[in-house]
Scaffold this motif. Sequence first.
Motif, short mmCIF file in Angstrom:
data_model
loop_
_atom_site.label_atom_id
_atom_site.label_comp_id
_atom_site.label_asym_id
_atom_site.label_seq_id
_atom_site.Cartn_x
_atom_site.Cartn_y
_atom_site.Cartn_z
N MET A 79 9.06 -6.38 11.97
CA MET A 79 9.59 -5.43 11.01
C MET A 79 9.16 -5.78 9.59
O MET A 79 8.97 -4.89 8.77
CB MET A 79 11.12 -5.39 11.13
N GLU A 80 9.02 -7.05 9.29
CA GLU A 80 8.61 -7.46 7.96
C GLU A 80 7.17 -7.06 7.65
O GLU A 80 6.80 -6.90 6.49
CB GLU A 80 8.77 -8.98 7.80
N ASN A 81 6.36 -6.89 8.68
CA ASN A 81 4.96 -6.53 8.47
C ASN A 81 4.80 -5.06 8.07
O ASN A 81 3.77 -4.68 7.51
CB ASN A 81 4.15 -6.78 9.74
N ILE A 82 5.78 -4.22 8.34
CA ILE A 82 5.65 -2.80 8.06
C ILE A 82 6.13 -2.45 6.64
O ILE A 82 5.74 -1.41 6.10
CB ILE A 82 6.43 -1.98 9.12
N VAL A 83 6.92 -3.29 6.03
CA VAL A 83 7.47 -3.01 4.70
C VAL A 83 6.39 -2.78 3.65
O VAL A 83 6.47 -1.82 2.89
CB VAL A 83 8.47 -4.11 4.29
N PRO A 84 5.36 -3.62 3.57
CA PRO A 84 4.31 -3.34 2.56
C PRO A 84 3.60 -2.00 2.81
O PRO A 84 3.23 -1.31 1.86
CB PRO A 84 3.34 -4.50 2.71
N TYR A 85 3.42 -1.63 4.06
CA TYR A 85 2.77 -0.36 4.36
C TYR A 85 3.65 0.82 3.97
O TYR A 85 3.15 1.84 3.47
CB TYR A 85 2.41 -0.27 5.85
N LEU A 86 4.94 0.70 4.19
CA LEU A 86 5.86 1.77 3.78
C LEU A 86 5.91 1.89 2.26
O LEU A 86 5.94 2.99 1.73
CB LEU A 86 7.27 1.50 4.33
N SER A 87 5.89 0.77 1.58
CA SER A 87 5.88 0.78 0.13
C SER A 87 4.60 1.41 -0.41
O SER A 87 4.64 2.25 -1.32
CB SER A 87 6.03 -0.64 -0.40
N ALA A 88 3.47 1.04 0.15
CA ALA A 88 2.20 1.60 -0.29
C ALA A 88 2.12 3.09 0.02
O ALA A 88 1.66 3.89 -0.81
CB ALA A 88 1.04 0.86 0.37
#
Length: 59
Positions: free
Chosen positions: A1-10
Amino acid sequence: MENIVPYLSATSTILGLVFFVGIVWWAWSANRRVANDESAQLPFDLPDEYKKDDKKDQS
């Protein structure tokens, strides 16, 4: 789940930028020129100042 946070932010940043550029493009388009000119003249269409009537003269 932590790996998806930067993609959601971008993704949300890119979508926000696209919407912002789209709104700016729409607001400055040639089709909006008449509406923008009318809106720009609204403050000048108001009366110069509010005049109070003498209530003594009306009685």
